[in-house]
Design a protein around this motif. Structure first.
Motif, short mmCIF file in Angstrom:
data_model
loop_
_atom_site.label_atom_id
_atom_site.label_comp_id
_atom_site.label_asym_id
_atom_site.label_seq_id
_atom_site.Cartn_x
_atom_site.Cartn_y
_atom_site.Cartn_z
N VAL A 152 0.79 -1.13 -0.03
CA VAL A 152 0.08 -0.15 0.06
C VAL A 152 0.91 1.29 -0.08
CG1 VAL A 152 -1.61 1.37 1.42
CG2 VAL A 152 -1.83 -1.20 1.12
N GLN A 153 1.99 1.08 1.02
CA GLN A 153 3.06 2.45 0.96
C GLN A 153 3.46 2.72 -0.57
OE1 GLN A 153 5.05 1.26 4.40
NE2 GLN A 153 4.28 3.12 5.38
N ALA A 154 3.67 1.76 -1.18
CA ALA A 154 4.40 1.48 -2.45
C ALA A 154 3.54 2.23 -3.67
CB ALA A 154 4.88 0.44 -2.77
N GLN A 155 2.29 2.56 -3.32
CA GLN A 155 1.16 2.84 -4.41
C GLN A 155 1.62 4.13 -4.88
OE1 GLN A 155 -1.62 1.16 -5.62
NE2 GLN A 155 -0.30 -0.41 -4.37
N THR A 156 1.53 4.37 -6.34
CA THR A 156 2.02 5.53 -6.96
C THR A 156 0.61 6.72 -6.84
OG1 THR A 156 0.89 4.73 -8.70
CG2 THR A 156 3.29 4.57 -8.85
N HIS A 157 -0.30 6.26 -6.21
CA HIS A 157 -1.34 7.12 -5.94
C HIS A 157 -1.31 7.16 -4.41
CE1 HIS A 157 -5.31 9.12 -5.85
NE2 HIS A 157 -5.47 8.59 -4.63
N THR A 158 -0.84 8.42 -3.70
CA THR A 158 -0.58 8.76 -2.78
C THR A 158 -1.83 9.10 -1.55
OG1 THR A 158 0.43 10.87 -3.06
CG2 THR A 158 1.83 8.92 -3.24
N ASP A 159 -2.69 9.40 -2.12
CA ASP A 159 -3.93 10.09 -1.38
C ASP A 159 -4.85 8.97 -0.84
OD1 ASP A 159 -5.53 11.74 -0.19
OD2 ASP A 159 -6.74 12.67 -1.78
N TRP A 160 -4.24 8.32 0.22
CA TRP A 160 -5.27 7.18 0.79
C TRP A 160 -4.86 7.05 2.35
CZ3 TRP A 160 -1.62 4.48 3.49
CH2 TRP A 160 -0.30 4.34 3.09
N GLU A 161 -5.93 6.43 2.98
CA GLU A 161 -5.82 6.15 4.31
C GLU A 161 -6.03 4.53 4.49
OE1 GLU A 161 -8.76 7.50 6.78
OE2 GLU A 161 -10.34 6.91 5.56
N HIS A 162 -5.11 3.93 5.25
CA HIS A 162 -5.22 2.26 5.31
C HIS A 162 -5.70 2.16 6.71
CE1 HIS A 162 -3.11 -1.51 4.65
NE2 HIS A 162 -4.34 -1.78 4.78
N ILE A 163 -6.92 1.69 6.78
CA ILE A 163 -7.57 1.28 8.11
C ILE A 163 -7.58 -0.11 8.18
CG2 ILE A 163 -9.72 1.57 9.28
CD1 ILE A 163 -10.46 3.88 7.34
N LEU A 164 -6.57 -0.60 9.43
CA LEU A 164 -6.64 -1.95 9.57
C LEU A 164 -7.46 -2.24 10.98
CD1 LEU A 164 -3.55 -0.79 8.72
CD2 LEU A 164 -3.58 -3.27 8.10
N VAL A 165 -8.32 -3.08 10.95
CA VAL A 165 -9.07 -3.39 12.11
C VAL A 165 -8.90 -4.73 12.48
CG1 VAL A 165 -11.55 -3.73 13.05
CG2 VAL A 165 -10.90 -1.79 11.37
N ASP A 166 -8.36 -4.90 13.75
CA ASP A 166 -7.94 -6.26 14.54
C ASP A 166 -8.90 -6.81 14.88
OD1 ASP A 166 -6.53 -7.97 15.78
OD2 ASP A 166 -4.79 -6.76 16.59
N ASP A 167 -9.06 -8.08 14.55
CA ASP A 167 -10.20 -9.12 15.16
C ASP A 167 -9.61 -9.98 16.28
OD1 ASP A 167 -12.70 -9.95 15.27
OD2 ASP A 167 -12.56 -11.48 13.76
N CYS A 168 -9.06 -9.09 17.23
CA CYS A 168 -8.63 -9.74 18.35
C CYS A 168 -7.61 -10.88 18.09
CB CYS A 168 -9.72 -10.36 19.33
SG CYS A 168 -10.95 -9.03 20.00
N SER A 169 -6.63 -10.27 17.52
CA SER A 169 -5.27 -11.24 17.25
C SER A 169 -4.66 -11.57 18.52
CB SER A 169 -4.21 -10.54 16.16
OG SER A 169 -4.86 -10.29 15.00
N SER A 170 -4.10 -12.81 18.49
CA SER A 170 -3.24 -13.08 19.58
C SER A 170 -1.80 -13.17 19.34
CB SER A 170 -3.48 -14.77 20.23
OG SER A 170 -3.54 -15.51 19.16
#
Length: 245
Positions: A22-40
Motif C-alpha cells: 500500500v505504501q508503494a502505491q503511485t497514488h498517494t492520497d489514501w488512508e489504510h484502515i486496519l481493524v484487528d479482530d482480536c489477534s493473539s
C-alpha cells in the motif's frame, strides 16, 4: 482520497508485505484502515510500528472476535475517503493499482470496479493460475458465481454512500457485490494489479461449508425463491468444480 479496508486476524506472517504494498502505491492520497479482530500474535505491534511513521495508517481493535465481515464494516464506518477499496492482510497490490483503477473509473464514469489478479503460494512464489475479470458484471450474471476478487474492488462512496457487508461469517463480500450491482453494473479493468495468497485449494469440508452461506445469501439476503436459490447454487457449484479441471 481512497480508504483501504483491511481486516486483521493473526496476520503477522504476511501483514508487513501487505502494508508495504500500500505504501508503494503511485497514488498517494489514501488512508489504510486496519481493524484487528482480536489477534493473539504481534499483529498489533507491527501495525503500530508502521503507524508511528505514516499517519495515513489507522488502527482499531475490536472488543471481541467477530469475523472478517464485522472487521471490514468497522473499517468502513471509520473511512473518510471518496472511494473504498479492499485488501486482505495476506494479499498484496502492484504499485500502480490505485492510480490505474481510479483513472479507469473516473475516465469512464464507473462507480464499481475490479481488476485481474494473480496468485502466489504461502511462500510468495507466483503460481500459474491467473484470474481474469469480466469486462462487465451485472447483478444477474453475478448470481451464477461470484466473479469478483475482493482484493481488487473499489466502489464510489459519493455514488453509493457507505455500503456495508451483512453480518455473516463467510461470503459477506459476495453479498455486498450483489447489493452494489443492483444499483449499477460493475466494470473490470483487464490488467493484473493484485496478488492473492492461496492456501489449500482442495475441495474440503471447509469449502463445502461455504455452500451453506451461499444458500443463505440467495434465500435470506437476496430473498430469492427456493427454486431460484437452488438453481443458482447448483450453477455456482458446477462452475467451481470446473475450475479444478
Amino acid at each position: 482520497m481512497i480508504s483501504i479496508i483491511t481486516p486483521v486476524y493473526n496476520s503477522e506472517k504476511y501483514l508487513k508485505k501487505s502494508i508495504v504494498s500500500v505504501q508503494a502505491q503511485t497514488h498517494t492520497d489514501w488512508e489504510h484502515i486496519l481493524v484487528d479482530d482480536c489477534s493473539s500474535d504481534d499483529s498489533e505491534a507491527l501495525i503500530k510500528s508502521f503507524q508511528e511513521k505514516d499517519n495515513r495508517i489507522k488502527y482499531h481493535r475490536l472488543d471481541k472476535n467477530s469475523g472478517a465481515g464485522i472487521a471490514r464494516n468497522k473499517a468502513i464506518e471509520m473511512a473518510q475517503g471518496d472511494y473504498v477499496a479492499f485488501l486482505d492482510s495476506d494479499d498484496q497490490w502492484y504499485p500502480e493499482k490505485l492510480e490505474k483503477q481510479l483513472n479507469f473509473m473516473q475516465e469512464n464514469g464507473y462507480h464499481f470496479s475490479f481488476t485481474d489478479y494473480d496468485m502466489v503460494d504461502e511462500a510468495g512464489k507466483k503460481l500459474a493460475k491467473y484470474v481474469k475479470c469480466k469486462p462487465v458484471v451485472t447483478y444477474k450474471s453475478a448470481l451464477y458465481k461470484n466473479p469478483i476478487g475482493c482484493l481488487t474492488v473499489i466502489y464510489d462512496v459519493n455514488f453509493y454512500g457507505k455500503q456495508y457487508m451483512p453480518s455473516i461469517r463467510k461470503r459477506q463480500d459476495y453479498a455486498l457485490w450483489l447489493h452494489l450491482l443492483k444499483k449499477t453494473d460493475g466494470y473490470g479493468l483487464n490488467e493484473c494489479l493484485a496478488s492473492y495468497r492461496s492456501g489449500n485449494e482442495s475441495i474440503s469440508a471447509n469449502k463445502l461449508d461455504l455452500v451453506k452461506y451461499e444458500w443463505k445469501i440467495y434465500r435470506e439476503i437476496e430473498g430469492l425463491s427456493w427454486f431460484k436459490s437452488a438453481f443458482y447454487l447448483l450453477s455456482a457449484v458446477v462452475l467451481k468444480l470446473k475450475s479444478y479441471f
